[in-house]
Design an enzyme around this catalytic site. Structure first.
Site, PDB file in Angstrom:
ATOM      1  N   HIS A  96       3.872  41.779 -21.515  1.00 33.29           N
ATOM      2  CA  HIS A  96       4.991  41.796 -22.454  1.00 33.29           C
ATOM      3  C   HIS A  96       4.587  41.659 -23.914  1.00 33.29           C
ATOM      4  O   HIS A  96       5.423  41.840 -24.789  1.00 33.29           O
ATOM      5  CB  HIS A  96       6.034  40.723 -22.084  1.00 33.29           C
ATOM      6  N   ASP A 119      14.688  38.802 -18.964  1.00 32.59           N
ATOM      7  CA  ASP A 119      13.427  38.101 -18.716  1.00 32.59           C
ATOM      8  C   ASP A 119      13.724  36.698 -18.195  1.00 32.59           C
ATOM      9  O   ASP A 119      14.734  36.097 -18.568  1.00 32.59           O
ATOM     10  CB  ASP A 119      12.666  37.994 -20.052  1.00 32.59           C
ATOM     11  N   HIS A 121      11.841  34.411 -19.065  1.00 35.10           N
ATOM     12  CA  HIS A 121      11.254  33.692 -20.194  1.00 35.10           C
ATOM     13  C   HIS A 121      11.796  34.188 -21.530  1.00 35.10           C
ATOM     14  O   HIS A 121      12.258  35.315 -21.625  1.00 35.10           O
ATOM     15  CB  HIS A 121       9.731  33.865 -20.182  1.00 35.10           C
ATOM     16  N   ASP A 123       9.872  34.320 -24.410  1.00 38.00           N
ATOM     17  CA  ASP A 123       8.806  35.078 -25.090  1.00 38.00           C
ATOM     18  C   ASP A 123       8.918  34.969 -26.603  1.00 38.00           C
ATOM     19  O   ASP A 123       8.676  35.938 -27.328  1.00 38.00           O
ATOM     20  CB  ASP A 123       8.828  36.554 -24.660  1.00 38.00           C
ATOM     21  N   HIS A 136       1.743  37.268 -24.479  1.00 39.80           N
ATOM     22  CA  HIS A 136       2.936  37.795 -23.786  1.00 39.80           C
ATOM     23  C   HIS A 136       4.086  36.790 -23.806  1.00 39.80           C
ATOM     24  O   HIS A 136       5.220  37.139 -23.495  1.00 39.80           O
ATOM     25  CB  HIS A 136       2.597  38.254 -22.366  1.00 39.80           C
ATOM     26  N   ASP A 227      11.486  42.653 -18.527  1.00 36.03           N
ATOM     27  CA  ASP A 227      10.352  42.017 -17.855  1.00 36.03           C
ATOM     28  C   ASP A 227      10.729  41.936 -16.382  1.00 36.03           C
ATOM     29  O   ASP A 227      11.730  41.318 -16.036  1.00 36.03           O
ATOM     30  CB  ASP A 227      10.146  40.617 -18.445  1.00 36.03           C
ATOM     31  N   ASP A 229       9.835  40.183 -14.149  1.00 33.76           N
ATOM     32  CA  ASP A 229       9.974  38.823 -13.630  1.00 33.76           C
ATOM     33  C   ASP A 229      11.362  38.231 -13.876  1.00 33.76           C
ATOM     34  O   ASP A 229      11.651  37.097 -13.481  1.00 33.76           O
ATOM     35  CB  ASP A 229       8.856  37.880 -14.120  1.00 33.76           C
ATOM     36  N   GLU A 272       5.164  43.961 -16.961  1.00 33.12           N
ATOM     37  CA  GLU A 272       4.695  42.853 -16.142  1.00 33.12           C
ATOM     38  C   GLU A 272       4.618  43.135 -14.638  1.00 33.12           C
ATOM     39  O   GLU A 272       4.504  42.195 -13.845  1.00 33.12           O
ATOM     40  CB  GLU A 272       5.484  41.570 -16.448  1.00 33.12           C
TER      41      GLU A 272
HETATM   42  N1  LIG Z   1       6.356  30.432 -21.949  1.00 28.67           N
HETATM   43  C1  LIG Z   1       5.086  30.656 -21.324  1.00 28.67           C
HETATM   44  C2  LIG Z   1       5.224  31.801 -20.303  1.00 28.67           C
HETATM   45  C3  LIG Z   1       5.332  33.159 -20.955  1.00 28.67           C
HETATM   46  C4  LIG Z   1       5.668  34.277 -19.966  1.00 28.67           C
HETATM   47  C5  LIG Z   1       5.565  35.624 -20.610  1.00 28.67           C
HETATM   48  B1  LIG Z   1       6.376  36.785 -19.902  1.00 28.67           B
HETATM   49  O1  LIG Z   1       7.800  36.560 -20.036  1.00 28.67           O
HETATM   50  O2  LIG Z   1       6.081  38.024 -20.564  1.00 28.67           O
HETATM   51  O3  LIG Z   1       6.084  36.860 -18.528  1.00 28.67           O
HETATM   52  C6  LIG Z   1       4.556  29.363 -20.710  1.00 28.67           C
HETATM   53  C7  LIG Z   1       5.338  28.874 -19.531  1.00 28.67           C
HETATM   54  N2  LIG Z   1       5.161  27.442 -19.332  1.00 28.67           N
HETATM   55  C8  LIG Z   1       3.737  27.017 -19.442  1.00 28.67           C
HETATM   56  C9  LIG Z   1       3.561  25.527 -19.162  1.00 28.67           C
HETATM   57  C10 LIG Z   1       4.138  25.153 -17.803  1.00 28.67           C
HETATM   58  C11 LIG Z   1       5.569  25.624 -17.686  1.00 28.67           C
HETATM   59  C12 LIG Z   1       5.675  27.096 -17.978  1.00 28.67           C
HETATM   60  C13 LIG Z   1       4.038  30.977 -22.371  1.00 28.67           C
HETATM   61  O4  LIG Z   1       2.887  31.133 -21.973  1.00 28.67           O
HETATM   62  O5  LIG Z   1       4.409  31.019 -23.555  1.00 28.67           O
HETATM   63 MN   LIG Z   2       8.360  38.635 -20.780  1.00 22.76          MN
HETATM   64 MN   LIG Z   3       8.768  36.792 -18.075  1.00 21.22          MN
HETATM   65 MN   LIG Z   4       4.148  37.748 -17.551  1.00 26.47          MN
END
Ligand SMILES: N[C@](CCCC[B-](O)(O)O)(CCN1CCCCC1)C(=O)O
Ligand SMILES: [Mn+2]
Ligand SMILES: [Mn+2]
Ligand SMILES: [Mn+2]
Length: 305
Positions: A96, A119, A121, A123, A136, A227, A229, A272
């Site tokens: 992403h 999504d 998330h 992001d 991402h 996304d 997911d 993703e």
């Molecule tokens: N918010 C997260 C996940 C990002 C997912 C990206 B996507 O939407 O493109 O798939 C971190 C998530 N977070 C990390 C610590 C434990 C809980 C989850 C991050 O790494 O910033």
């Molecule tokens: Mn995403």
């Molecule tokens: Mn996501």
């Molecule tokens: Mn991802």
């Protein structure tokens, strides 16, 4: 519908190998033929080639900044070309972080866009809030005017100009938002429909209110960043960050059917899909099929026939 497809086999916005195989898997599942079969005029612009960048050391917490920056600069040019050719752009990821280039290239063509971000998330982590350093989880932070002062200088990112306003973003599917992201969403007053909202309102009301929000002032071209997911892992398990309690297949299709009906869909990211995260062939197939079916619904396929 005139559709231009770009493959972006890129994985360096996150840590799991395999997501770079998304474009070819989605094509192998018959996306082009199926779009043509439902009356679309399709031009496949092929896959971008991303040069390898050695010694791409983290800057602060941010990982692989040079590779991500360069890849998105290339992607931005490619998306702009697809739009200039008069097509609706389909960007097949890849992770992403590619939304940086996809939205930048789209905004270079038309700088007034509505962003629909589907999504699990948000992001929207900045380089200073990211818990993982994976880009991402950060793409929107580089693109939003109101966050510009919060973004440090990163190598190969200097080409990026903020191009969207917080008010022009709508989220659907949120269920794994970091505390810092939650603060940013509230501080900027960004419109969100979490999975709680989907449960409370139902997907039809969510889409009704999403359109109400997007069209409250002027109707702008829509950039849908999907996304995979966002869907429940029972539907799309082959992805890097699966989170329980996601959208059903039907809810995902309703979102893309409804977005198609606005007549304003101008670009869509499908990102993703990661075959290496599927434990069986069936899990991979289910994930890829969902991605293809979502895209077919973006371009006129309706379940009523
Ligand atoms: N918010 C997260 C996940 C990002 C997912 C990206 B996507 O939407 O493109 O798939 C971190 C998530 N977070 C990390 C610590 C434990 C809980 C989850 C991050 O790494 O910033
Ligand atoms: Mn995403
Ligand atoms: Mn996501
Ligand atoms: Mn991802």
């Amino acid at each position: 519908h005139c559709v231009g497809i770009i493959g972006a086999p890129f994985s360096k916005g996150q840590r799991r190998d395999g997501v770079q195989r998304g474009p070819d898997l989605i094509r192998a599942a018959g996306l082009v033929q199926k779009l043509k079969g439902q009356g679309c005029i399709v031009k496949d612009y092929g896959n971008l080639t991303f040069e390898d960048i050695p010694d791409d050391e983290p800057v602060g917490r941010v990982k692989m900044p040079r590779a991500v920056g360069r890849a998105n600069e290339l992607l931005a040019g490619a998306v702009h070309k697809v739009k200039s050719d008069g097509n609706t752009c389909v960007m097949l990821g890849g992770d992403h972080s590619l939304a940086i280039g996809s939205i930048s290239g789209h905004a270079a063509w038309r700088n007034e866009l509505s962003i629909l971000w589907v999504d699990a998330h948000a992001d929207i982590n900045t380089p200073l809030t990211t818990p993982t350093g994976n880009i991402h989880g950060q793409p929107l932070s580089y693109l939003i005017h109101e966050l510009h002062s919060k973004i440090p200088i990163l190598p190969h990112f200097s080409w990026i100009q903020p191009c969207i306003a917080a008010k022009d973003i709508v989220y659907i599917g949120l269920r794994d938002v970091d505390p810092e992201e939650h603060y940013i969403l509230q501080y900027l007053g960004i419109k969100t429909f979490s999975m709680t909202d989907v449960d409370r309102l139902g997907i039809a009301k969510v889409m009704e209110q999403t359109c109400e929000h997007m069209f409250s002032k002027v109707k702008k071209p829509i950039h849908l960043s999907f996304d995979i997911d966002a869907l429940d892992p029972s539907v799309s398990p082959a992805t890097g960050t699966p989170i329980a309690g996601g959208l059903t297949y039907r809810e995902g299709i309703y979102i893309t059917e409804h977005t198609c009906q606005t007549g304003l869909l101008s670009a869509v990211d499908m990102v993703e899909v990661n075959p290496k995260q599927g434990r069986t062939e069936d899990e991979i197939k289910s994930t890829v099929t969902a991605a293809v079916d979502l895209l077919l619904a973006c371009f006129g396929r309706v379940r009523e026939g």
